[in-house]
Design a protein around this motif. Structure first.
Motif, PDB file in Angstrom:
ATOM      1  N   ASN A  37      46.518   0.371  61.959  1.00  0.00           N
ATOM      2  CA  ASN A  37      46.358   0.998  63.264  1.00  0.00           C
ATOM      3  C   ASN A  37      47.304   2.193  63.351  1.00  0.00           C
ATOM      4  O   ASN A  37      46.994   3.261  62.859  1.00  0.00           O
ATOM      5  CB  ASN A  37      46.626  -0.047  64.353  1.00  0.00           C
ATOM      6  CG  ASN A  37      46.314   0.427  65.747  1.00  0.00           C
ATOM      7  OD1 ASN A  37      46.191   1.614  65.994  1.00  0.00           O
ATOM      8  ND2 ASN A  37      46.196  -0.499  66.668  1.00  0.00           N
ATOM      9  N   GLU A  38      48.495   2.006  63.962  1.00  0.00           N
ATOM     10  CA  GLU A  38      49.477   3.088  64.059  1.00  0.00           C
ATOM     11  C   GLU A  38      50.881   2.512  64.129  1.00  0.00           C
ATOM     12  O   GLU A  38      51.145   1.587  64.899  1.00  0.00           O
ATOM     13  CB  GLU A  38      49.224   3.947  65.299  1.00  0.00           C
ATOM     14  CG  GLU A  38      50.198   5.091  65.437  1.00  0.00           C
ATOM     15  CD  GLU A  38      49.925   5.983  66.640  1.00  0.00           C
ATOM     16  OE1 GLU A  38      50.527   7.074  66.682  1.00  0.00           O
ATOM     17  OE2 GLU A  38      49.145   5.597  67.525  1.00  0.00           O
ATOM     18  N   ILE A  39      51.777   3.081  63.322  1.00  0.00           N
ATOM     19  CA  ILE A  39      53.187   2.737  63.358  1.00  0.00           C
ATOM     20  C   ILE A  39      53.974   4.037  63.403  1.00  0.00           C
ATOM     21  O   ILE A  39      53.752   4.929  62.577  1.00  0.00           O
ATOM     22  CB  ILE A  39      53.611   1.885  62.145  1.00  0.00           C
ATOM     23  CG1 ILE A  39      52.860   0.549  62.158  1.00  0.00           C
ATOM     24  CG2 ILE A  39      55.131   1.674  62.146  1.00  0.00           C
ATOM     25  CD1 ILE A  39      53.118  -0.327  60.947  1.00  0.00           C
ATOM     26  N   VAL A  40      54.882   4.148  64.387  1.00  0.00           N
ATOM     27  CA  VAL A  40      55.697   5.347  64.567  1.00  0.00           C
ATOM     28  C   VAL A  40      57.161   4.954  64.553  1.00  0.00           C
ATOM     29  O   VAL A  40      57.572   4.054  65.292  1.00  0.00           O
ATOM     30  CB  VAL A  40      55.368   6.052  65.906  1.00  0.00           C
ATOM     31  CG1 VAL A  40      56.286   7.246  66.122  1.00  0.00           C
ATOM     32  CG2 VAL A  40      53.909   6.470  65.958  1.00  0.00           C
ATOM     33  N   LEU A  41      57.947   5.618  63.699  1.00  0.00           N
ATOM     34  CA  LEU A  41      59.400   5.507  63.718  1.00  0.00           C
ATOM     35  C   LEU A  41      59.927   6.837  64.211  1.00  0.00           C
ATOM     36  O   LEU A  41      59.634   7.883  63.623  1.00  0.00           O
ATOM     37  CB  LEU A  41      59.956   5.237  62.311  1.00  0.00           C
ATOM     38  CG  LEU A  41      59.466   4.009  61.555  1.00  0.00           C
ATOM     39  CD1 LEU A  41      60.160   3.930  60.198  1.00  0.00           C
ATOM     40  CD2 LEU A  41      59.715   2.753  62.350  1.00  0.00           C
ATOM     41  N   GLY A  42      60.722   6.820  65.282  1.00  0.00           N
ATOM     42  CA  GLY A  42      61.277   8.045  65.835  1.00  0.00           C
ATOM     43  C   GLY A  42      62.386   8.600  64.963  1.00  0.00           C
ATOM     44  O   GLY A  42      62.588   8.189  63.822  1.00  0.00           O
ATOM     45  N   ASN A  43      63.135   9.531  65.511  1.00  0.00           N
ATOM     46  CA  ASN A  43      64.260  10.146  64.815  1.00  0.00           C
ATOM     47  C   ASN A  43      65.483   9.237  64.855  1.00  0.00           C
ATOM     48  O   ASN A  43      65.692   8.510  65.823  1.00  0.00           O
ATOM     49  CB  ASN A  43      64.613  11.484  65.461  1.00  0.00           C
ATOM     50  CG  ASN A  43      63.472  12.476  65.389  1.00  0.00           C
ATOM     51  OD1 ASN A  43      62.832  12.631  64.352  1.00  0.00           O
ATOM     52  ND2 ASN A  43      63.205  13.139  66.494  1.00  0.00           N
ATOM     53  N   ASN A  44      66.295   9.313  63.806  1.00  0.00           N
ATOM     54  CA  ASN A  44      67.582   8.606  63.739  1.00  0.00           C
ATOM     55  C   ASN A  44      67.454   7.095  63.875  1.00  0.00           C
ATOM     56  O   ASN A  44      68.337   6.446  64.436  1.00  0.00           O
ATOM     57  CB  ASN A  44      68.538   9.144  64.811  1.00  0.00           C
ATOM     58  CG  ASN A  44      68.710  10.643  64.700  1.00  0.00           C
ATOM     59  OD1 ASN A  44      69.091  11.148  63.657  1.00  0.00           O
ATOM     60  ND2 ASN A  44      68.399  11.354  65.771  1.00  0.00           N
ATOM     61  N   VAL A  45      66.387   6.535  63.368  1.00  0.00           N
ATOM     62  CA  VAL A  45      66.214   5.086  63.386  1.00  0.00           C
ATOM     63  C   VAL A  45      66.962   4.504  62.182  1.00  0.00           C
ATOM     64  O   VAL A  45      66.835   5.005  61.064  1.00  0.00           O
ATOM     65  CB  VAL A  45      64.721   4.698  63.342  1.00  0.00           C
ATOM     66  CG1 VAL A  45      64.542   3.198  63.217  1.00  0.00           C
ATOM     67  CG2 VAL A  45      64.004   5.228  64.582  1.00  0.00           C
ATOM     68  N   LEU A  46      67.765   3.473  62.434  1.00  0.00           N
ATOM     69  CA  LEU A  46      68.521   2.792  61.387  1.00  0.00           C
ATOM     70  C   LEU A  46      67.915   1.410  61.188  1.00  0.00           C
ATOM     71  O   LEU A  46      67.878   0.603  62.133  1.00  0.00           O
ATOM     72  CB  LEU A  46      69.995   2.673  61.785  1.00  0.00           C
ATOM     73  CG  LEU A  46      70.911   1.889  60.838  1.00  0.00           C
ATOM     74  CD1 LEU A  46      70.964   2.555  59.469  1.00  0.00           C
ATOM     75  CD2 LEU A  46      72.305   1.776  61.445  1.00  0.00           C
ATOM     76  N   ILE A  47      67.427   1.145  59.984  1.00  0.00           N
ATOM     77  CA  ILE A  47      66.742  -0.108  59.685  1.00  0.00           C
ATOM     78  C   ILE A  47      67.491  -0.831  58.576  1.00  0.00           C
ATOM     79  O   ILE A  47      67.737  -0.261  57.506  1.00  0.00           O
ATOM     80  CB  ILE A  47      65.278   0.152  59.258  1.00  0.00           C
ATOM     81  CG1 ILE A  47      64.517   0.839  60.393  1.00  0.00           C
ATOM     82  CG2 ILE A  47      64.599  -1.141  58.839  1.00  0.00           C
ATOM     83  CD1 ILE A  47      63.098   1.239  60.037  1.00  0.00           C
ATOM     84  N   GLY A  48      67.851  -2.082  58.823  1.00  0.00           N
ATOM     85  CA  GLY A  48      68.561  -2.895  57.843  1.00  0.00           C
ATOM     86  C   GLY A  48      67.680  -3.331  56.689  1.00  0.00           C
ATOM     87  O   GLY A  48      66.536  -2.896  56.539  1.00  0.00           O
ATOM     88  N   ARG A  49      68.220  -4.232  55.883  1.00  0.00           N
ATOM     89  CA  ARG A  49      67.510  -4.749  54.721  1.00  0.00           C
ATOM     90  C   ARG A  49      66.550  -5.874  55.121  1.00  0.00           C
ATOM     91  O   ARG A  49      66.754  -6.553  56.112  1.00  0.00           O
ATOM     92  CB  ARG A  49      68.522  -5.265  53.710  1.00  0.00           C
ATOM     93  CG  ARG A  49      69.440  -4.161  53.209  1.00  0.00           C
ATOM     94  CD  ARG A  49      70.570  -4.697  52.402  1.00  0.00           C
ATOM     95  NE  ARG A  49      70.068  -5.085  51.096  1.00  0.00           N
ATOM     96  CZ  ARG A  49      70.788  -5.739  50.202  1.00  0.00           C
ATOM     97  NH1 ARG A  49      72.027  -6.085  50.465  1.00  0.00           N
ATOM     98  NH2 ARG A  49      70.269  -6.062  49.040  1.00  0.00           N
ATOM     99  N   TRP A  50      65.493  -6.053  54.338  1.00  0.00           N
ATOM    100  CA  TRP A  50      64.513  -7.130  54.508  1.00  0.00           C
ATOM    101  C   TRP A  50      63.803  -7.077  55.861  1.00  0.00           C
ATOM    102  O   TRP A  50      63.449  -8.104  56.421  1.00  0.00           O
ATOM    103  CB  TRP A  50      65.160  -8.500  54.321  1.00  0.00           C
ATOM    104  CG  TRP A  50      65.694  -8.750  52.955  1.00  0.00           C
ATOM    105  CD1 TRP A  50      67.002  -8.672  52.570  1.00  0.00           C
ATOM    106  CD2 TRP A  50      64.958  -9.085  51.787  1.00  0.00           C
ATOM    107  NE1 TRP A  50      67.114  -8.954  51.235  1.00  0.00           N
ATOM    108  CE2 TRP A  50      65.876  -9.213  50.714  1.00  0.00           C
ATOM    109  CE3 TRP A  50      63.601  -9.296  51.534  1.00  0.00           C
ATOM    110  CZ2 TRP A  50      65.479  -9.535  49.437  1.00  0.00           C
ATOM    111  CZ3 TRP A  50      63.217  -9.623  50.253  1.00  0.00           C
ATOM    112  CH2 TRP A  50      64.146  -9.742  49.221  1.00  0.00           C
ATOM    113  N   VAL A  51      63.559  -5.893  56.398  1.00  0.00           N
ATOM    114  CA  VAL A  51      62.876  -5.745  57.692  1.00  0.00           C
ATOM    115  C   VAL A  51      61.371  -5.625  57.448  1.00  0.00           C
ATOM    116  O   VAL A  51      60.927  -4.962  56.511  1.00  0.00           O
ATOM    117  CB  VAL A  51      63.418  -4.521  58.460  1.00  0.00           C
ATOM    118  CG1 VAL A  51      62.569  -4.207  59.684  1.00  0.00           C
ATOM    119  CG2 VAL A  51      64.870  -4.767  58.866  1.00  0.00           C
TER     120      VAL A  51
END
Length: 138
Positions: A37-51
């Motif tokens: 469908n649709e997935i949006v990640l904005g600016n300056n998103v910090l994502i950890g491990r195993w997400v």
């Protein structure tokens, strides 16, 4: 190693996936993103491990489909996933379909996000619940 999948077809069904990733995102190891469908990640998103961020599941999850092997069911999306700017997502978080995480939110480690998260709010748990909301909503 990470997985980034945009499924334009599965079984006999066609999809129109859209993945948008903003500027200056930091994505940890073993990230799993899968989209029909649709997935949006904005600016300056910090994502950890195993997400895990997935906007779909296998089938409509009704009684009749339980008789069909999961890999043979159609992919079904309940809605897109939007993650706005400056969001911090801890290790081992799962974000489910039809979720909007607003600007400045923090998702605690090991959480399962099944509902929208308001701006400047910390959520954690399985399912994720509000831990704290900051009044400054700028």
């Amino acid at each position: 190693m990470s997985n980034l999948s945009a499924w334009d077809s599965y079984t006999d069904k066609k999809y129109s996936p859209s993945i948008k990733i903003g500027n200056d995102c930091s994505i940890g190891e073993f990230f799993n993103l899968s989209c029909i469908n649709e997935i949006v990640l904005g600016n300056n998103v910090l994502i950890g491990r195993w997400v895990t961020v997935i906007d779909h599941s296998h089938g409509y999850l009704n009684e009749a489909e339980l008789q069909v092997a999961p890999a043979e069911r159609d992919l079904v999306s309940k809605g897109k996933i939007i993650i706005e700017d400056n969001v911090w997502i801890g290790d081992k978080v799962t974000i489910c379909p039809n979720v909007h995480i607003h600007k400045g939110a923090i998702i605690g480690a090991n959480s399962v996000v099944t509902h929208d998260v308001e701006a400047n709010t910390i959520v954690a748990g399985c399912p994720a619940r509000v831990i704290k909301t900051f009044n400054n909503k700028n």
